[in-house]
Design a protein around this motif. Structure first.
Motif, PDB file in Angstrom:
ATOM      1  N   PHE A 153      50.040  36.937 -10.400  1.00 17.36           N
ATOM      2  CA  PHE A 153      48.857  37.574 -11.154  1.00 17.36           C
ATOM      3  C   PHE A 153      48.298  38.815 -10.352  1.00 17.36           C
ATOM      4  N   LEU A 154      47.700  39.543 -11.162  1.00 16.91           N
ATOM      5  CA  LEU A 154      46.918  40.911 -10.791  1.00 16.91           C
ATOM      6  C   LEU A 154      48.038  41.609 -10.179  1.00 16.91           C
ATOM      7  N   SER A 155      49.297  41.823 -10.499  1.00 20.69           N
ATOM      8  CA  SER A 155      50.347  42.688  -9.778  1.00 20.69           C
ATOM      9  C   SER A 155      49.961  43.840  -9.712  1.00 20.69           C
ATOM     10  N   TYR A 156      49.025  44.794 -10.514  1.00 22.65           N
ATOM     11  CA  TYR A 156      48.603  46.245 -10.374  1.00 22.65           C
ATOM     12  C   TYR A 156      47.646  46.366  -9.308  1.00 22.65           C
ATOM     13  N   ALA A 157      46.887  45.402  -8.935  1.00 22.61           N
ATOM     14  CA  ALA A 157      45.671  45.283  -7.919  1.00 22.61           C
ATOM     15  C   ALA A 157      46.067  45.017  -6.439  1.00 22.61           C
ATOM     16  N   THR A 158      47.183  44.287  -6.203  1.00 19.81           N
ATOM     17  CA  THR A 158      47.380  43.739  -4.929  1.00 19.81           C
ATOM     18  C   THR A 158      48.940  43.270  -5.032  1.00 19.81           C
ATOM     19  N   LYS A 159      49.313  43.614  -3.757  1.00 20.08           N
ATOM     20  CA  LYS A 159      50.906  43.130  -3.486  1.00 20.08           C
ATOM     21  C   LYS A 159      51.049  41.485  -2.947  1.00 20.08           C
ATOM     22  N   ALA A 160      49.697  41.262  -2.695  1.00 22.73           N
ATOM     23  CA  ALA A 160      49.681  39.761  -2.171  1.00 22.73           C
ATOM     24  C   ALA A 160      49.687  38.686  -3.479  1.00 22.73           C
ATOM     25  N   ASN A 161      50.006  37.477  -3.160  1.00 23.21           N
ATOM     26  CA  ASN A 161      49.698  36.506  -4.158  1.00 23.21           C
ATOM     27  C   ASN A 161      48.216  36.113  -4.337  1.00 23.21           C
ATOM     28  N   PHE A 162      47.556  36.573  -5.457  1.00 25.05           N
ATOM     29  CA  PHE A 162      46.392  36.419  -5.339  1.00 25.05           C
ATOM     30  C   PHE A 162      45.910  34.950  -5.608  1.00 25.05           C
ATOM     31  N   GLY A 178      47.068  37.679   4.157  1.00 30.05           N
ATOM     32  CA  GLY A 178      47.899  37.736   3.267  1.00 30.05           C
ATOM     33  C   GLY A 178      48.298  39.217   2.714  1.00 30.05           C
ATOM     34  N   LEU A 179      47.055  39.936   2.446  1.00 26.42           N
ATOM     35  CA  LEU A 179      47.382  41.429   2.558  1.00 26.42           C
ATOM     36  C   LEU A 179      47.985  42.123   3.362  1.00 26.42           C
ATOM     37  N   ILE A 180      47.911  41.816   4.507  1.00 28.81           N
ATOM     38  CA  ILE A 180      48.596  42.585   5.735  1.00 28.81           C
ATOM     39  C   ILE A 180      50.314  42.018   5.789  1.00 28.81           C
ATOM     40  N   VAL A 181      50.405  40.775   5.234  1.00 27.03           N
ATOM     41  CA  VAL A 181      51.864  40.425   5.337  1.00 27.03           C
ATOM     42  C   VAL A 181      52.797  41.198   3.884  1.00 27.03           C
ATOM     43  N   ALA A 182      51.791  41.198   2.869  1.00 29.85           N
ATOM     44  CA  ALA A 182      52.470  41.797   1.780  1.00 29.85           C
ATOM     45  C   ALA A 182      52.617  43.227   2.008  1.00 29.85           C
ATOM     46  N   LYS A 187      55.348  44.047   4.160  1.00 30.65           N
ATOM     47  CA  LYS A 187      56.783  43.660   3.552  1.00 30.65           C
ATOM     48  C   LYS A 187      57.491  42.648   4.296  1.00 30.65           C
ATOM     49  N   PHE A 188      56.600  41.759   4.916  1.00 32.92           N
ATOM     50  CA  PHE A 188      57.045  40.551   5.230  1.00 32.92           C
ATOM     51  C   PHE A 188      57.542  39.656   4.516  1.00 32.92           C
ATOM     52  N   ILE A 189      56.835  39.404   3.488  1.00 27.41           N
ATOM     53  CA  ILE A 189      57.077  38.596   2.274  1.00 27.41           C
ATOM     54  C   ILE A 189      56.639  39.570   0.943  1.00 27.41           C
ATOM     55  N   GLU A 190      57.662  39.163  -0.071  1.00 26.06           N
ATOM     56  CA  GLU A 190      57.382  39.943  -1.253  1.00 26.06           C
ATOM     57  C   GLU A 190      57.106  38.907  -2.396  1.00 26.06           C
ATOM     58  N   TYR A 191      56.148  39.139  -3.233  1.00 29.88           N
ATOM     59  CA  TYR A 191      55.702  38.276  -4.392  1.00 29.88           C
ATOM     60  C   TYR A 191      56.105  38.933  -5.653  1.00 29.88           C
ATOM     61  N   PRO A 192      57.054  38.746  -6.284  1.00 27.51           N
ATOM     62  CA  PRO A 192      57.883  39.403  -7.546  1.00 27.51           C
ATOM     63  C   PRO A 192      56.831  38.951  -8.591  1.00 27.51           C
ATOM     64  N   VAL A 193      56.690  37.820  -8.672  1.00 26.94           N
ATOM     65  CA  VAL A 193      55.977  37.389 -10.054  1.00 26.94           C
ATOM     66  C   VAL A 193      54.585  36.832  -9.568  1.00 26.94           C
ATOM     67  N   HIS A 202      60.906  39.783   5.898  1.00 29.30           N
ATOM     68  CA  HIS A 202      60.811  39.601   7.488  1.00 29.30           C
ATOM     69  C   HIS A 202      60.230  38.396   7.642  1.00 29.30           C
ATOM     70  N   TRP A 203      60.324  37.357   7.510  1.00 26.54           N
ATOM     71  CA  TRP A 203      59.761  36.055   7.335  1.00 26.54           C
ATOM     72  C   TRP A 203      60.758  34.984   7.530  1.00 26.54           C
ATOM     73  N   THR A 204      60.514  33.736   7.943  1.00 31.39           N
ATOM     74  CA  THR A 204      61.044  32.505   8.226  1.00 31.39           C
ATOM     75  C   THR A 204      60.171  31.334   7.932  1.00 31.39           C
ATOM     76  N   TRP A 205      60.750  30.226   7.474  1.00 36.00           N
ATOM     77  CA  TRP A 205      59.922  28.954   7.297  1.00 36.00           C
ATOM     78  C   TRP A 205      59.306  28.590   8.567  1.00 36.00           C
ATOM     79  N   TYR A 206      59.827  28.749   9.848  1.00 34.34           N
ATOM     80  CA  TYR A 206      58.926  28.510  11.085  1.00 34.34           C
ATOM     81  C   TYR A 206      57.654  29.381  11.359  1.00 34.34           C
ATOM     82  N   ILE A 207      57.756  30.615  10.882  1.00 31.79           N
ATOM     83  CA  ILE A 207      56.600  31.476  10.840  1.00 31.79           C
ATOM     84  C   ILE A 207      55.447  31.047  10.015  1.00 31.79           C
ATOM     85  N   THR A 208      55.952  30.584   8.627  1.00 26.22           N
ATOM     86  CA  THR A 208      55.169  29.619   7.842  1.00 26.22           C
ATOM     87  C   THR A 208      54.516  28.610   8.364  1.00 26.22           C
TER      88      THR A 208
END
Length: 159
Positions: free
Chosen positions: A61-70, A46-50, A53-59, A126-132
């Protein structure tokens, strides 16, 4: 409170309910191992993906600590995997086992695609549903095999 936080709260309540409902007391140790193993995978991936910038998490928690969705990487996804591993149909045939993977991966992918299209929880760059779907399948497979291996070693040691 915006709809994204309401979705996070509802998802968290649902997962907590499912954990209490579908994790038998005699399999709590298996659940812990599955959760921790999945946590290692999801947190690092998750940290690598964020970060890349394969996936972005606009909203999130802990947005200042990590770009991943905690919440997703630390609680929701490992908990779902725990349910997957503990209830895995070990004694069923290969087709039923594959369908078990298929149902879990497809359900989670549908939820993610809906969240990606209609909320600000995540945005595919840079992500799609089939990668998910493939990522879910691989990580569920690894977690299930790890748990099977881990507990086979324990039963051998006990004898």
């Amino acid at each position: 409170m915006n709809k994204e936080y309401i979705i996070y709260i509802l998802e968290s309540i649902l997962i907590i309910f499912l954990l209490f409902r579908f994790i038998p007391k005699d399999k709590i140790r298996e659940a812990h191992v599955a959760y921790l193993f999945k946590l290692v995978i999801t947190w690092s991936v998750g940290l690598i993906v964020a970060q890349w910038k394969f996936i972005e998490y606009p909203v999130r928690f802990l947005s200042y600590a990590t770009k991943a969705n905690f919440l997703f990487e630390f609680f929701l996804y490992p908990s779902i995997c725990t349910l997957f591993v503990v209830n895995y149909p070990e004694k069923k045939n290969k087709f039923n086992q594959f369908m078990y993977y298929f149902y879990y991966c497809t359900s989670l992918t549908i939820v993610e695609v809906v969240e990606e299209r209609y909320t600000n929880i995540l945005t595919y760059i840079h992500w799609t549903w089939y990668i998910t779907w493939t990522t879910f399948f691989i990580t569920f497979f690894l977690a299930q095999k790890y748990n099977k291996w881990f507990f086979s070693k324990i039963t051998i040691t006990k004898k």
